[in-house]
Design an enzyme around this catalytic site. Structure first.
Site, short mmCIF file in Angstrom:
data_model
loop_
_atom_site.label_atom_id
_atom_site.label_comp_id
_atom_site.label_asym_id
_atom_site.label_seq_id
_atom_site.Cartn_x
_atom_site.Cartn_y
_atom_site.Cartn_z
N CYS A 111 0.84 -1.21 0.14
CA CYS A 111 0.21 -0.13 0.00
C CYS A 111 0.82 1.35 -0.18
O CYS A 111 1.54 1.45 0.96
CB CYS A 111 -1.10 0.02 1.12
SG CYS A 111 -1.85 1.61 1.03
N HIS B 227 -2.31 -4.90 -10.76
CA HIS B 227 -3.07 -3.64 -11.17
C HIS B 227 -3.44 -3.72 -12.67
O HIS B 227 -2.83 -4.42 -13.52
CB HIS B 227 -2.18 -2.40 -11.10
CG HIS B 227 -2.04 -1.87 -10.06
ND1 HIS B 227 -2.90 -0.87 -9.04
CD2 HIS B 227 -1.19 -2.17 -8.80
CE1 HIS B 227 -2.51 -0.87 -7.87
NE2 HIS B 227 -1.15 -1.47 -7.69
N GLU C 133 -10.38 0.13 -6.09
CA GLU C 133 -9.25 -0.71 -5.28
C GLU C 133 -9.89 -2.26 -5.08
O GLU C 133 -10.88 -2.31 -4.51
CB GLU C 133 -8.81 0.02 -4.05
CG GLU C 133 -7.66 1.13 -4.34
CD GLU C 133 -7.02 1.25 -3.01
OE1 GLU C 133 -6.71 0.47 -2.21
OE2 GLU C 133 -6.45 2.67 -2.88
N CYS D 36 -4.65 6.17 -4.79
CA CYS D 36 -4.10 4.90 -4.83
C CYS D 36 -2.49 4.87 -4.98
O CYS D 36 -2.30 5.31 -6.25
CB CYS D 36 -4.68 3.94 -5.50
SG CYS D 36 -3.91 2.12 -5.42
N GLY E 217 -1.52 2.22 -7.35
CA GLY E 217 -2.06 2.52 -8.57
C GLY E 217 -1.55 3.46 -9.49
O GLY E 217 -1.59 3.58 -10.45
N1 API Z 1 -6.27 -2.15 -2.62
C1 API Z 1 -4.58 -2.60 -2.78
C2 API Z 1 -4.16 -2.51 -1.44
C3 API Z 1 -3.92 -0.89 -0.97
C4 API Z 1 -3.35 -0.03 -2.13
C5 API Z 1 -3.30 1.65 -2.01
N2 API Z 1 -4.35 1.84 -1.17
C6 API Z 1 -2.18 2.21 -2.33
O1 API Z 1 -1.88 3.19 -1.83
O2 API Z 1 -1.25 1.67 -2.86
C7 API Z 1 -4.82 -4.06 -3.08
O3 API Z 1 -5.58 -5.00 -2.74
O4 API Z 1 -3.89 -4.31 -3.74
#
Ligand code: API
Length: 292
Positions: free
Chosen positions: A75, A169, A218, A227, A230
């Site tokens: 994250c 992603h 997400e 994100c 992301g």
């Molecule tokens: N939902 C993402 C994890 C959090 C990523 C995001 N909040 C960031 O800042 O990178 C996943 O399941 O891979």
């Protein structure tokens, strides 16, 4: 069980941060879901755990759970909040910090202006490592990088770039993020059968070669205001597809992230992400011992 926590946000992506350096709390998926619940709990996109370093040469372990209770590999916005939390709580004065995440080791550096730069490590393009099942698909190649035709119910074939920042992603280009079908297509892409671990869906608008707008639906959290992984994935895909330069400002609904990837040094060059990390409040919450 009473749990002390700190609520934090990085470009509007919000977190409950837990100090587990003196012992693990042993929370269940249901208890992580409770903490993330915006009505019955604290409310957050992810829960971040600060744990003792698993090996010499590292400062801490960084463990992440999505709002749906599932543990995930990385994250990015949370990583910036991690170092701010560790310094604010007096858990370490080291800067930069080297922390262990599932995918490897990342470095977190607080800047004089209060922002944080994270060395996110290199992107991963091997489809099996995303993971993404491309069997039977014929990609279109742009500037030598594939976009895969994902078939969505009602929408037909949507071309997506596929890569991992430690977490999976799928990135699709849109003309205007404000008109993008994030609510409609996001959930369909998240659980698409070709992503066995599910996937984060990025909707990328290219403003110019150094400026983009991005919305992300997400995995395990729904659309968030930003994100970090992301933003890294979208910029890396944009650079490989020939749309972007090696340093890009990413405008998200929650704030600005700046991403740098020197692809000219090789595809295994690290991705750097810079952005804000803000504490919101401290609190104590009673978490039910038995939750299903
Ligand atoms: N939902 C993402 C994890 C959090 C990523 C995001 N909040 C960031 O800042 O990178 C996943 O399941 O891979």
């Amino acid at each position: 069980m009473q749990i002390r926590f700190t609520k934090m946000q990085g470009a509007g992506n919000d977190f409950v941060v837990l100090d587990e350096t003196h012992g693990l709390l042993g929370l269940s998926a249901a208890q992580y879901r409770f903490l993330a619940d915006r009505h019955f709990g604290v409310g957050a996109d992810q829960i971040l755990s600060v744990r003792p370093a698993p090996a010499p040469g590292l400062d801490f372990e960084y463990v992440i759970h999505n709002a749906d209770g599932g543990e995930v590999e990385h994250c990015g916005n949370g990583a910036r909040c991690f170092v701010r939390y560790v310094h604010d709580q007096g858990l370490s004065e080291r800067n930069p910090l080297r922390v262990k995440v599932k995918k490897g080791v990342i470095e977190l550096k607080r800047l004089a202006d209060g922002r944080v730069t994270v060395d996110m490590g290199p992107p991963v393009f091997a489809l099996a490592d995303v993971p993404f099942n491309a069997s039977g698909l014929k990609p279109e190649r742009l500037n030598g990088f594939e976009r895969w035709p994902l078939t969505l119910p009602y929408a037909g074939e949507v071309p997506v770039a596929v890569l991992s920042m430690g977490n999976p992603h799928a990135v699709l280009r849109v003309d205007d993020v404000d008109d993008a079908p994030v609510a409609g297509w996001g959930p369909l892409i998240e659980v698409h059968e070709r992503f066995p671990q599910r996937v984060n869906a990025g909707f990328l608008q290219v403003v110019d070669r150094t400026t983009v707008k991005l919305r992300v639906y997400e995995r395990g959290a729904g659309e968030t205001l930003a994100c970090g992984t992301g933003a890294c994935a979208a910029v890396v895909a944009g650079i490989r597809l020939g749309w972007l330069d090696e340093r890009v400002d990413v405008h998200t609904r929650g704030g600005l992230l700046t991403i740098e990837w020197k692809a000219s040094d090789g595809l295994d060059a690290p991705v750097f992400m810079t952005g804000p990390a803000t504490p919101v409040f401290n609190g104590v919450i009673e978490v039910p011992d038995h939750l299903s």
